[in-house]
Design an enzyme around this catalytic site. Sequence first.
Site, short mmCIF file in Angstrom:
data_model
loop_
_atom_site.label_atom_id
_atom_site.label_comp_id
_atom_site.label_asym_id
_atom_site.label_seq_id
_atom_site.Cartn_x
_atom_site.Cartn_y
_atom_site.Cartn_z
N ASP A 7 -10.75 33.65 -38.59
CA ASP A 7 -10.47 32.22 -38.63
C ASP A 7 -10.93 31.15 -37.52
O ASP A 7 -11.14 30.06 -37.68
CB ASP A 7 -8.76 31.94 -38.55
CG ASP A 7 -8.21 32.00 -37.29
OD1 ASP A 7 -8.53 32.90 -36.67
OD2 ASP A 7 -7.32 31.41 -37.13
N GLY A 41 -8.00 26.43 -38.58
CA GLY A 41 -8.84 27.02 -39.20
C GLY A 41 -8.83 27.13 -40.81
O GLY A 41 -9.15 26.52 -41.62
N MET A 42 -7.83 28.18 -40.92
CA MET A 42 -7.52 28.68 -42.35
C MET A 42 -6.76 27.36 -42.85
O MET A 42 -7.10 27.14 -44.03
CB MET A 42 -6.74 29.86 -42.15
CG MET A 42 -6.19 30.50 -43.66
SD MET A 42 -7.83 30.77 -44.68
CE MET A 42 -8.39 32.12 -44.11
N ASP A 64 0.78 -1.09 0.08
CA ASP A 64 -0.02 -0.03 0.06
C ASP A 64 0.83 1.34 -0.06
O ASP A 64 0.36 2.32 -0.21
CB ASP A 64 -0.93 0.13 1.19
CG ASP A 64 -2.12 -0.89 1.05
OD1 ASP A 64 -1.62 -2.09 0.49
OD2 ASP A 64 -3.37 -0.76 1.53
#
Lengths: 538, 425
Positions: free
Chosen positions: A292, A427-428, A36
């Site tokens: 964008d 994006g672009m 443990d």
Amino acid sequence: MRLAYWMYQGTAHYGIGRIANSLRNIHAVFHAPQGDAYINAVFAMLERTPAFPPLTTSVVSGRDLAQGNLRLPETLQAIDQQLHPELIVVAASCSTTLLQENLEVAAESADISAEVLIYDVNPYRVQEVAAADGLFTELVRRYATATPLTTQPSVNILGPASMGLHARHDLTALRRMLQTLGVQVNVVAPWGATLDDLRRLPAAWLNIAPYRELGQQAAQVLHEQFGTPSLCDAPIGVQPTLAWLHQLVEQLNSVGSKQNNPSEVMLPPLTAFSLDGLSTPSSVPWFVRTADMESFSRRRMFVFGDATHVAGMTRFLHDELGTQICGAGTYLPDQADWLREQLAEYVDDLLVTEEFQVTAQRIEELQPDLVCGTQMERHTARKLGLQCMVIAPPMHIENHPLSYRPFLGFDGADVIADQIYMTSTLGMEQHLIDMFGDAGLEVPPMPETEPVLPLVDPVLPAVPLTEESPTPAAPVKGAPLADDEPVEWQPDAEAMMKKIPFFVRNKARRNIEQYARAQGYRVITTQIVLEAREHVGG
Amino acid sequence: MARKPEIIREHNLHHSFCGLVSVGWLYQKIKDSFFLILGTHTCAHLLQNTLGVMIFARPRFAVALMEEADLSSAQPALEAQIEAIRREHHPSVIFLLSSCTPEVIKVEFEGLAQSLSRPDLPVLFVPASGLDYTFSQAEDSVLQALLPLCPVSERDTPEIVFLGSVNDTIADDFAHEAACLGLPVAGFLPSNHMRDLPAIGPNTIIAPLHPYLARVANLLQQERGATVLSSLFPLGPDGTRMFWEDLARAFGQTIDLADREAAAWERLKTHTSLLKGKRIFLASDTLMEIPLARFLQACGCEIVECSTPYVNRRFHAHELSRLEEVRLVEQPDLHHQLERIDEIKPDLVIANIMSTNPLIGHGVLAKWSMEVAFMPIHGWAGSHTLISMFTLPMQRHAQLNARGTTVMDPLWTTGLMPSQQEHSA
């Protein structure tokens, strides 16, 4: 009994360890078999603690059990003499809890100067989050003492703890905002707090407890016992941070007016919250309006994790980045009702599960553009060729960044937005690729130790074009097919798919197959590809 | 033999792992195996955190998760789990590992494993719980479980079975070396695949590669009448030379590998020159501490202390005879270790994974021992890897100390330890 390969939450004793490793001058002793002690390694390696986590396993061996030997008193004496903690928290493990020993009596027999608290949790019912929150609440209840309020407006920050997701960074973000407001921090707990700090918690005017998982119960106790109001919202995102600041000012001034305190907390010009004190506090509002970022508006996001981060991220993604939410969920069943209510306007069927396979299944069905999840969802997403950002524990060694990466406040909003932007395809760039094909950008998929889940059965041979059928056969339409029924791709249809950018190809392929099944086509020809595009896009 | 070295026994207030962790290397070694642990959330969390990186590799291990309702029935039903494993992973063998909770509720594992076994898919019980075993010891349990599946050797001339899991490169190296010396090899226990388990009988000479396999060595002797080589473990040029010389002697051959050993040391000269006179404190828990101390001593180091979870006087007899002057501690107490480290100020501490970072934060140069279990450090070929494990941290820290910032300055760890955060009231 189920087969478990991986768990979202840690164990109760790990939860106790998180509190012990946060507070100063206390020690946790686990009455447990030697293995443990792995949690010591979790703290020392993942959090890279430069000192020993104050956790000791008082070893229970098979021989001890056979001989009826209980080492706990001896261990408590050793810890007491060697480290002089003010408080020792004792807990049994999943195995020793079954022995029905009276640890209270054993601890008393140790006769030591440190206070001893036997923290009795059933490890079969209680996991990390409930154990940590339960212990912290119990300590607050035990030590908080009626104290006059500070003369100046002040707050406690309840919740930051060892192995909390970016906890140190969040704490810095909160401190920065409070400093800008001129509000004192009375106590931060559990992170770095002593028992004396817990005693003087009631001196604060207000408790800030941003995490559902840790600290809000303690704030509740302080409210009930000392009347301290609390602010339990998590300032994740720009608008929530603004609302949080207004709320904070209002609540402090309300306490101030009752105190007849003339000095009001005033919200300064918001530029004061920026890093240089001269600029916008967050770049997110402008960033998201730029041209964008429009491509983000159709992206579908799936959010899964604890409660605080799922609620905050879902709202941020939808309200402030303008994306679509296709699903959300949590691995904390206790928080499901709260989360469902919080996200009522965003998701209709909140996923609640502790089994990662169920989450993986949901992600596969939804095919989101971005997954926000735990390390396991990152793994799932990678298998499915999807993007993923980690927003919730369990902590991995990679979730302890060196640089300032808060989730909370204006700073946090910028950090999260950056992370989302950089995780996603741009994006672009995507427009160009969509227009002209993949522009030589195609790269082989990441090598995996196992193949990416095949989207078409790779052993299925393509239909050979024989001399007898120089042109593809006309589509054969039948009754709609079941979801798992295989469909065949003709080679020229397959070739057509090659022209689709590689990172959306799998999705397009799925859509086309779905369309074909719905229409009852068993063989996909170029004609069906075109037909499907017309119907479903892509 | 020289006088018995004194072994100090402390009271085991030390952090360590349990036997389940050995799954981390064993499932990779035995390629057609599956390791099923009957355990709790704790076991699953342990495996996830210690072997966590391997979730990406579709692991051939899992926990049959005991939840509260499962505690009442003493004999758990695992048929469905076994069936799921068979379907998904097609293993040739399933090792059923015990853990603390089923041990406490007295699950009868032998019977359980037997009832789940099928001729085409044996289920073998492996005692591994933290109540009785530290982590490397569970390899011993796995090998014991495999023994009944090893064919009985009928040979009337001796041949070698190497004992202990090593990777293919090291295995090839040992097989090749034996061939060069004209010593016949029957195989390795464990083998990479179940079909390649070696035949073992009265004429088998067991050559132990790891120092933590005392119980299975004993069993091989008792059950199959095999001879267990008593020598040094083949770690470092000194250990490797004695290992092969003694192994050859078991075949009635006398060989002298002095030149070979000298050449090996010569190749390690840049490393030994760094280690010469360095004061080393072994405080780890892999059960490899005793041979490592012997090797480091041969490198010219002064071993200021060697502590280890358990010492087996018989199995480690030759190793111990070389450590007469060394302070040996069994089942150490961490706090006492730290006091001695503070007092002795060793040049390097070999520590376990729980202690290494805190020791470095404490201003002590420390190396984590975990790698020992995962690195190809055996035999002539492994010597360079082995010695580098100790010189690398020294060189690295020296390079950083030259012009970088020294970690001894508490400035650089301020605020990083949650429980030591200074409070700005």
